[in-house]
Scaffold this motif. Structure first.
Motif, PDB file in Angstrom:
ATOM      1  N   LEU A 200      29.132 -14.321  36.422  1.00 30.04           N
ATOM      2  CA  LEU A 200      29.926 -13.319  35.711  1.00 30.04           C
ATOM      3  C   LEU A 200      29.030 -12.249  35.089  1.00 30.04           C
ATOM      4  O   LEU A 200      29.384 -11.060  35.087  1.00 30.04           O
ATOM      5  CB  LEU A 200      30.767 -14.001  34.625  1.00 30.04           C
ATOM      6  CG  LEU A 200      31.734 -15.090  35.121  1.00 30.04           C
ATOM      7  CD1 LEU A 200      32.488 -15.702  33.946  1.00 30.04           C
ATOM      8  CD2 LEU A 200      32.711 -14.520  36.125  1.00 30.04           C
ATOM      9  N   GLU A 201      27.895 -12.662  34.576  1.00 31.28           N
ATOM     10  CA  GLU A 201      26.969 -11.684  33.995  1.00 31.28           C
ATOM     11  C   GLU A 201      26.433 -10.738  35.059  1.00 31.28           C
ATOM     12  O   GLU A 201      26.280  -9.533  34.822  1.00 31.28           O
ATOM     13  CB  GLU A 201      25.825 -12.415  33.305  1.00 31.28           C
ATOM     14  CG  GLU A 201      26.254 -13.180  32.055  1.00 31.28           C
ATOM     15  CD  GLU A 201      25.120 -13.984  31.464  1.00 31.28           C
ATOM     16  OE1 GLU A 201      24.004 -13.949  32.055  1.00 31.28           O
ATOM     17  OE2 GLU A 201      25.326 -14.641  30.422  1.00 31.28           O
ATOM     18  N   ALA A 202      26.151 -11.252  36.244  1.00 28.56           N
ATOM     19  CA  ALA A 202      25.657 -10.396  37.326  1.00 28.56           C
ATOM     20  C   ALA A 202      26.716  -9.386  37.749  1.00 28.56           C
ATOM     21  O   ALA A 202      26.403  -8.210  37.998  1.00 28.56           O
ATOM     22  CB  ALA A 202      25.239 -11.261  38.512  1.00 28.56           C
ATOM     23  N   ALA A 203      27.974  -9.826  37.806  1.00 27.10           N
ATOM     24  CA  ALA A 203      29.043  -8.901  38.169  1.00 27.10           C
ATOM     25  C   ALA A 203      29.216  -7.828  37.107  1.00 27.10           C
ATOM     26  O   ALA A 203      29.459  -6.648  37.427  1.00 27.10           O
ATOM     27  CB  ALA A 203      30.348  -9.677  38.368  1.00 27.10           C
ATOM     28  N   ALA A 204      29.100  -8.213  35.820  1.00 30.09           N
ATOM     29  CA  ALA A 204      29.226  -7.234  34.742  1.00 30.09           C
ATOM     30  C   ALA A 204      28.070  -6.238  34.760  1.00 30.09           C
ATOM     31  O   ALA A 204      28.256  -5.036  34.526  1.00 30.09           O
ATOM     32  CB  ALA A 204      29.301  -7.949  33.396  1.00 30.09           C
ATOM     33  N   ILE A 213      36.219  -8.127  38.458  1.00 26.91           N
ATOM     34  CA  ILE A 213      35.598  -9.447  38.336  1.00 26.91           C
ATOM     35  C   ILE A 213      36.592 -10.547  38.668  1.00 26.91           C
ATOM     36  O   ILE A 213      36.278 -11.511  39.374  1.00 26.91           O
ATOM     37  CB  ILE A 213      35.015  -9.635  36.914  1.00 26.91           C
ATOM     38  CG1 ILE A 213      33.826  -8.699  36.693  1.00 26.91           C
ATOM     39  CG2 ILE A 213      34.595 -11.085  36.689  1.00 26.91           C
ATOM     40  CD1 ILE A 213      33.263  -8.749  35.293  1.00 26.91           C
ATOM     41  N   TRP A 214      37.825 -10.385  38.162  1.00 32.88           N
ATOM     42  CA  TRP A 214      38.849 -11.387  38.460  1.00 32.88           C
ATOM     43  C   TRP A 214      39.185 -11.410  39.946  1.00 32.88           C
ATOM     44  O   TRP A 214      39.261 -12.469  40.563  1.00 32.88           O
ATOM     45  CB  TRP A 214      40.107 -11.120  37.635  1.00 32.88           C
ATOM     46  CG  TRP A 214      41.289 -11.917  38.109  1.00 32.88           C
ATOM     47  CD1 TRP A 214      42.310 -11.488  38.890  1.00 32.88           C
ATOM     48  CD2 TRP A 214      41.540 -13.313  37.848  1.00 32.88           C
ATOM     49  NE1 TRP A 214      43.193 -12.521  39.133  1.00 32.88           N
ATOM     50  CE2 TRP A 214      42.741 -13.647  38.516  1.00 32.88           C
ATOM     51  CE3 TRP A 214      40.866 -14.299  37.126  1.00 32.88           C
ATOM     52  CZ2 TRP A 214      43.292 -14.922  38.468  1.00 32.88           C
ATOM     53  CZ3 TRP A 214      41.407 -15.576  37.088  1.00 32.88           C
ATOM     54  CH2 TRP A 214      42.598 -15.864  37.745  1.00 32.88           C
ATOM     55  N   ARG A 215      39.370 -10.230  40.539  1.00 30.73           N
ATOM     56  CA  ARG A 215      39.828 -10.155  41.930  1.00 30.73           C
ATOM     57  C   ARG A 215      38.740 -10.539  42.919  1.00 30.73           C
ATOM     58  O   ARG A 215      39.029 -11.202  43.930  1.00 30.73           O
ATOM     59  CB  ARG A 215      40.328  -8.743  42.222  1.00 30.73           C
ATOM     60  CG  ARG A 215      40.918  -8.556  43.618  1.00 30.73           C
ATOM     61  CD  ARG A 215      41.630  -7.223  43.712  1.00 30.73           C
ATOM     62  NE  ARG A 215      40.725  -6.121  43.472  1.00 30.73           N
ATOM     63  CZ  ARG A 215      40.029  -5.509  44.448  1.00 30.73           C
ATOM     64  NH1 ARG A 215      40.125  -5.936  45.695  1.00 30.73           N
ATOM     65  NH2 ARG A 215      39.246  -4.487  44.155  1.00 30.73           N
ATOM     66  N   SER A 216      37.498 -10.155  42.637  1.00 34.98           N
ATOM     67  CA  SER A 216      36.435 -10.360  43.618  1.00 34.98           C
ATOM     68  C   SER A 216      35.556 -11.574  43.342  1.00 34.98           C
ATOM     69  O   SER A 216      34.875 -12.050  44.254  1.00 34.98           O
ATOM     70  CB  SER A 216      35.545  -9.107  43.692  1.00 34.98           C
ATOM     71  OG  SER A 216      36.306  -7.961  44.040  1.00 34.98           O
ATOM     72  N   VAL A 217      35.553 -12.060  42.105  1.00 33.11           N
ATOM     73  CA  VAL A 217      34.658 -13.167  41.758  1.00 33.11           C
ATOM     74  C   VAL A 217      35.443 -14.416  41.365  1.00 33.11           C
ATOM     75  O   VAL A 217      35.315 -15.477  41.991  1.00 33.11           O
ATOM     76  CB  VAL A 217      33.696 -12.760  40.620  1.00 33.11           C
ATOM     77  CG1 VAL A 217      32.772 -13.926  40.265  1.00 33.11           C
ATOM     78  CG2 VAL A 217      32.876 -11.548  41.025  1.00 33.11           C
ATOM     79  N   LEU A 218      36.260 -14.291  40.312  1.00 30.81           N
ATOM     80  CA  LEU A 218      36.926 -15.476  39.779  1.00 30.81           C
ATOM     81  C   LEU A 218      38.005 -16.011  40.709  1.00 30.81           C
ATOM     82  O   LEU A 218      38.070 -17.218  40.967  1.00 30.81           O
ATOM     83  CB  LEU A 218      37.526 -15.150  38.407  1.00 30.81           C
ATOM     84  CG  LEU A 218      36.529 -15.008  37.258  1.00 30.81           C
ATOM     85  CD1 LEU A 218      37.243 -14.614  35.971  1.00 30.81           C
ATOM     86  CD2 LEU A 218      35.758 -16.298  37.049  1.00 30.81           C
TER      87      LEU A 218
END
Length: 306
Positions: A200-204, A213-218
């Motif tokens: 999550l930190e890398a995406a931010a 972040i929700w759509r592509s990671v979580l």
């Protein structure tokens, strides 16, 4: 040095003993589930093939075999198709709304401090623990045209939410979402907490927004959890009974708010057509199984492991 032939003490036992052991532990639960689920479903299907009304229940007439006659009568009834369409649309709206609210609050729980998080969790669990009939009664009082605070706050006067078809469905939908979102929220929140914080930190750091972040990671990482909560929501919302029956007075004016569960209740108990009510129950079971299997098959095609 002489080598001993045969199996050593540390070797696995033959005849598949290791494979049988889990089933031995599961046997008591399977027996209970068989008594609680399999036998009632069998009786439901059996009654749907017979002429079974109040006369047969009282013993005045023997039950006569009709074969597919009850299903032919059911499928030839135009009201059945209207109720089926209303049930599918209403259940889909409830599922989407419940998932949206539950997932949004799950993400919110990861963003707030400990005290607000605890308060939100307790409030959600309170809604989850409230019986359906109690929650439905409370919502009716809140939206009462004479004494309800909602109409006063919104300035709607004596507007009756249960009089119109769509407003009544909307009112029931809000109550269903209110008592269903805690399961989605807690489950998804537990899944989010298991995601490594480095991801999550890398995406931010890459500049991704919260939605991205929700759509592509979580969401991809939580896909198995979302499958579970989606299937559970489909099953619960498709067979809603208490909320509709209590809040619309048994299906609304002239049956405008009927869903399949209430429709089956009216056929079986209000009209004493138990065989038709059983046929509706079988149709509901088949629809739920088909939806679940199709959903799982689509996920398998996408390469998801469940």
């Amino acid at each position: 040095m002489r080598v001993r032939r045969g199996l050593s003490r540390s070797s696995p036992r033959p005849y598949g003993g290791a494979a049988v052991t889990p089933w031995i532990y599961l046997a008591p639960a399977l027996v209970v589930l068989g008594g609680l689920l399999v036998y009632p479903v069998y009786q439901l299907g059996l009654i749907s093939f017979f002429e079974y009304t109040q006369a047969q229940v009282s013993g005045g007439e023997p039950a006569s075999f009709r074969g597919l006659g009850n299903y032919a009568e059911l499928f030839g009834d135009g009201q059945f198709w209207q109720v089926l369409l209303a049930t599918v649309v209403f259940a889909a709206a409830c599922v989407v709304s419940t998932l949206a609210v539950g997932c949004a609050l799950a993400v919110l729980l990861t963003r707030v401090r400990a005290v607000p998080r605890l308060a939100l969790m307790l409030a959600a669990l309170g809604a989850w623990a409230t019986p359906a009939i109690t929650g439905s009664t409370v919502w009716l009082l809140l939206f009462d045209p004479d004494f309800g605070p909602v109409n006063r706050v919104l300035g709607l006067g004596d507007h009756s939410w249960t009089y119109g078809r769509y407003s009544a469905f909307l009112l029931v939908l809000l109550e269903v979402v209110w008592c269903s979102f805690p399961f989605v929220m807690v489950t998804v929140y537990a899944g989010i907490r298991s995601v490594p914080s480095e991801v999550l930190e890398a995406a931010a750091l890459d500049g991704a927004s919260q939605w991205r972040i929700w759509r592509s990671v979580l969401a991809p990482m939580l896909r198995p959890i979302l499958v579970v909560v989606t299937i559970q929501s489909i099953i619960w919302d498709f067979k809603v009974f208490t909320q509709i029956y209590v809040m619309t007075g048994g299906g609304g004016i002239a049956g405008q708010n009927l869903v399949l569960n209430v429709y089956a209740y009216q056929k079986a108990f209000a009209s004493s057509q138990y065989s038709l009510g059983s046929a509706i129950g079988v149709v509901m079971l088949v629809i739920l199984l088909a939806i679940t299997l199709v959903y799982l098959r689509l996920l398998r095609r996408q390469g998801e492991e469940l």
